[in-house]
Design an enzyme around this catalytic site. Structure first.
Site, PDB file in Angstrom:
ATOM      1  N   TYR A 142       0.861  -1.186   0.000  1.00  0.00           N
ATOM      2  CA  TYR A 142       0.000   0.000   0.000  1.00  0.00           C
ATOM      3  C   TYR A 142       0.896   1.235   0.000  1.00  0.00           C
ATOM      4  O   TYR A 142       1.861   1.301   0.757  1.00  0.00           O
ATOM      5  CB  TYR A 142      -0.900   0.006   1.244  1.00  0.00           C
ATOM      6  CG  TYR A 142      -1.798   1.226   1.327  1.00  0.00           C
ATOM      7  CD1 TYR A 142      -2.798   1.446   0.385  1.00  0.00           C
ATOM      8  CD2 TYR A 142      -1.638   2.167   2.343  1.00  0.00           C
ATOM      9  CE1 TYR A 142      -3.617   2.572   0.458  1.00  0.00           C
ATOM     10  CE2 TYR A 142      -2.454   3.293   2.429  1.00  0.00           C
ATOM     11  CZ  TYR A 142      -3.437   3.486   1.474  1.00  0.00           C
ATOM     12  OH  TYR A 142      -4.259   4.590   1.546  1.00  0.00           O
ATOM     13  N   ASP A 234       9.322   2.411   0.352  1.00  0.00           N
ATOM     14  CA  ASP A 234       8.284   3.185   1.023  1.00  0.00           C
ATOM     15  C   ASP A 234       8.388   2.881   2.518  1.00  0.00           C
ATOM     16  O   ASP A 234       7.956   1.837   2.995  1.00  0.00           O
ATOM     17  CB  ASP A 234       6.908   2.798   0.467  1.00  0.00           C
ATOM     18  CG  ASP A 234       5.792   3.623   1.104  1.00  0.00           C
ATOM     19  OD1 ASP A 234       6.074   4.356   2.066  1.00  0.00           O
ATOM     20  OD2 ASP A 234       4.646   3.515   0.634  1.00  0.00           O
ATOM     21  N   LYS A 263       4.225   9.637   8.620  1.00  0.00           N
ATOM     22  CA  LYS A 263       3.942   9.218  10.000  1.00  0.00           C
ATOM     23  C   LYS A 263       4.944   9.765  11.025  1.00  0.00           C
ATOM     24  O   LYS A 263       4.912  10.942  11.346  1.00  0.00           O
ATOM     25  CB  LYS A 263       3.821   7.697  10.040  1.00  0.00           C
ATOM     26  CG  LYS A 263       2.689   7.239   9.062  1.00  0.00           C
ATOM     27  CD  LYS A 263       2.120   5.913   9.370  1.00  0.00           C
ATOM     28  CE  LYS A 263       1.253   5.382   8.247  1.00  0.00           C
ATOM     29  NZ  LYS A 263      -0.166   5.438   8.456  1.00  0.00           N
TER      30      LYS A 263
HETATM   31  N1  PLP Z   1       2.722   4.250   2.305  1.00  0.00           N
HETATM   32  C1  PLP Z   1       2.518   3.383   3.300  1.00  0.00           C
HETATM   33  C2  PLP Z   1       3.435   2.218   3.448  1.00  0.00           C
HETATM   34  C3  PLP Z   1       1.459   3.570   4.190  1.00  0.00           C
HETATM   35  O1  PLP Z   1       1.239   2.690   5.163  1.00  0.00           O
HETATM   36  C4  PLP Z   1       0.617   4.688   4.035  1.00  0.00           C
HETATM   37  C5  PLP Z   1      -0.504   4.914   4.953  1.00  0.00           C
HETATM   38  O2  PLP Z   1      -0.793   4.177   5.851  1.00  0.00           O
HETATM   39  C6  PLP Z   1       0.884   5.574   2.982  1.00  0.00           C
HETATM   40  C7  PLP Z   1       1.940   5.335   2.139  1.00  0.00           C
HETATM   41  C8  PLP Z   1       0.024   6.779   2.796  1.00  0.00           C
HETATM   42  O3  PLP Z   1       0.262   7.686   3.819  1.00  0.00           O
HETATM   43  P1  PLP Z   1      -0.833   8.803   4.181  1.00  0.00           P
HETATM   44  O4  PLP Z   1      -2.003   8.095   4.762  1.00  0.00           O
HETATM   45  O5  PLP Z   1      -0.121   9.724   5.128  1.00  0.00           O
HETATM   46  O6  PLP Z   1      -1.169   9.490   2.897  1.00  0.00           O
END
Ligand code: PLP
Length: 445
Positions: A142, A234, A263
């Site tokens: 994700y 990521d 985060k």
């Molecule tokens: N990338 C990862 C691995 C995530 O877990 C998340 C959100 O949980 C995101 C990107 C997207 O982040 P945001 O919710 O701050 O847009």
């Protein structure tokens, strides 16, 4: 537990907010509890019920709900002095310097406002600098609410996973199974000249927590280099959560070209960042021509909170504490499962944990397990843990959500409301919290 206030608030919310919430995972059944305030490792709802919190805002709250004093005063100072200007400030330079000093892949950064914005920007940067369109992602991975990665299917048959995205977007995305080196090599054999980047979480953290098997991340590093593509990690979840201040890339010893953050790096405020080699990150304007911009990017309050968060972790045994309690929780749950639910598995590392209602990792991916999991030391179930997103999809997800999650909530333990999202331990959690939580697991299981 009485939930009258939460129910009344949800009724009001339903008429003015889509589905009563501002992020769909919060719409727990039959209605969510509304939080009034946090207190250390706990949250207290609108009816005065108290829960031990392992959701922690879906990951950012390394310190739980009581940030250390330097974080609080820095936030107040910057809020009172601005709070923002549309001009650069010293605090964003300090925060960037700190991250660049600690994270192996990062020489330079661009701060943005969410994890989604970070992955969107990183993918655009990879496409811009390579002049190629395709990206490879992991099934079950994700990367936020972005068009290029909300796909389902596999190599050759990817399609958008939601209405609202033209199918032509998915033509440029190739989803492959995590931990499957052969497939990714085949994909590069066929499309190598068109692939801008492989984008992956180093540990899949949005699909029940899936660890990389030994050598997989190294293989991604090799295959991208061989074909002139970029490797993007990521680390929106794993960044400053796994592997301490070096992040997961430091723990695994594999250095990507670009890293996305979110985060924890914002200390509890909205944030994202793209970091990497200077020659790449400098291709954002004004140095380069890969478009990127943002009104709130590098917001002084966020930068101050994130910077004090990380500085405090560098000066105190924060990771020692959260990782020890994470291990205590995982091994305690493992013992309970052995006794009461041997068909389920505990997954996680450092201060992340989850119980997946499956043991399909053993039955269906014996080859990968036999190769040995990279988490040998920290995961007591490394030989049976799931190895792909599909392994977790086969779990008893419905039972987890409708029965187990509710049971835990009724016993005052707040877990993420579906089978796929990670859970976290904070610096505010105590041994007593863990013991109370294990007692609740015993009852609920
Ligand atoms: N990338 C990862 C691995 C995530 O877990 C998340 C959100 O949980 C995101 C990107 C997207 O982040 P945001 O919710 O701050 O847009």
């Amino acid at each position: 537990m009485n939930h009258d206030e939460s129910r009344a608030l949800y009724d009001r919310a339903l008429s003015v907010l889509a589905g009563g919430v501002n992020s769909s995972v919060r719409a727990t059944q039959p209605y969510p509890f509304f939080v009034e305030r946090g207190d250390g490792a706990h949250v207290i709802d609108a009816d005065g019920n108290r829960y031990i919190d392992y959701v922690l805002g879906y990951g950012p709250l390394l310190y739980g709900h009581d940030a250390p004093e330097p974080v609080q005063s820095a936030v107040q100072k910057h809020a009172a002095a601005g709070p923002m200007y549309g001009a650069p400030t010293e605090i964003e330079v300090e925060h960037a310097e700190f991250v660049a000093r600690h994270v192996p892949s990062v020489e330079m950064l661009r701060f943005v406002n969410s994890g989604t914005e970070a992955t969107v920007s990183a993918v655009r940067l990879a496409r811009g600098v390579t002049g190629r369109d395709k990206i490879v992602v992991m099934q079950g991975g994700y990367h936020g609410a972005q068009e290029s990665t909300l796909v389902e299917g596999g190599p050759g048959n990817a399609k958008p996973s939601t209405p609202g995205i033209p199918s032509s977007f998915a033509e440029h995305t190739i989803p492959v199974p995590f931990n499957d080196e052969e497939t990714v090599r085949e994909v590069f054999e066929e499309h190598g000249e068109d692939i801008a980047a492989v984008l992956t979480e180093p540990i899949l953290a949005n699909t029940g927590i899936v660890h990389p098997v030994d050598g997989y991340l190294e293989a991604l590093r090799d295959v991208t280099e061989e074909h002139g593509a970029l490797l993007i990690f990521d680390e929106v979840i794993t960044g400053f959560r796994v592997g301490g201040l070096q992040c997961a890339q430091g723990k695994f010893g594999v250095t990507p070209d670009l890293t996305t953050f979110g985060k924890i790096i914002g200390g509890g405020f909205p944030v994202g960042a793209v970091g990497g080699k200077a020659e790449l990150v400098e291709q954002f304007p004004p140095g380069g021509d890969v478009f990127q911009s943002g009104t709130f990017s590098g917001h002084p309050v966020t930068m101050a909170a994130g910077h004090e968060y990380l500085k405090y972790a560098a000066e105190n045994d924060v990771y020692g504490h959260v990782d020890r309690l994470g291990e205590k929780l995982r091994s305690g749950i493992t013992d309970i499962l052995e006794d009461q639910a041997p068909e389920y598995t505990v997954v996680g590392t450092d201060s992340m944990f989850k119980t997946v209602f499956t043991r399909h990792g053993t039955a269906e991916r014996a080859d990968a397990c036999a190769d040995g999991c990279a988490q040998v030391e920290s995961c007591p179930n490394y030989d049976v843990c799931p190895k792909t997103g599909a392994d977790v999809s086969k779990a008893e997800t419905d039972r987890w959500e409708r029965v187990f999650w509710q049971e835990m909530k009724d016993q005052g333990v707040f877990l993420t409301a579906n089978q796929f999202e990670s859970q976290f331990v904070s610096y505010a959690h105590t041994d007593e919290d863990i013991e109370e939580t294990l007692e609740a697991y015993k009852q609920a299981l």
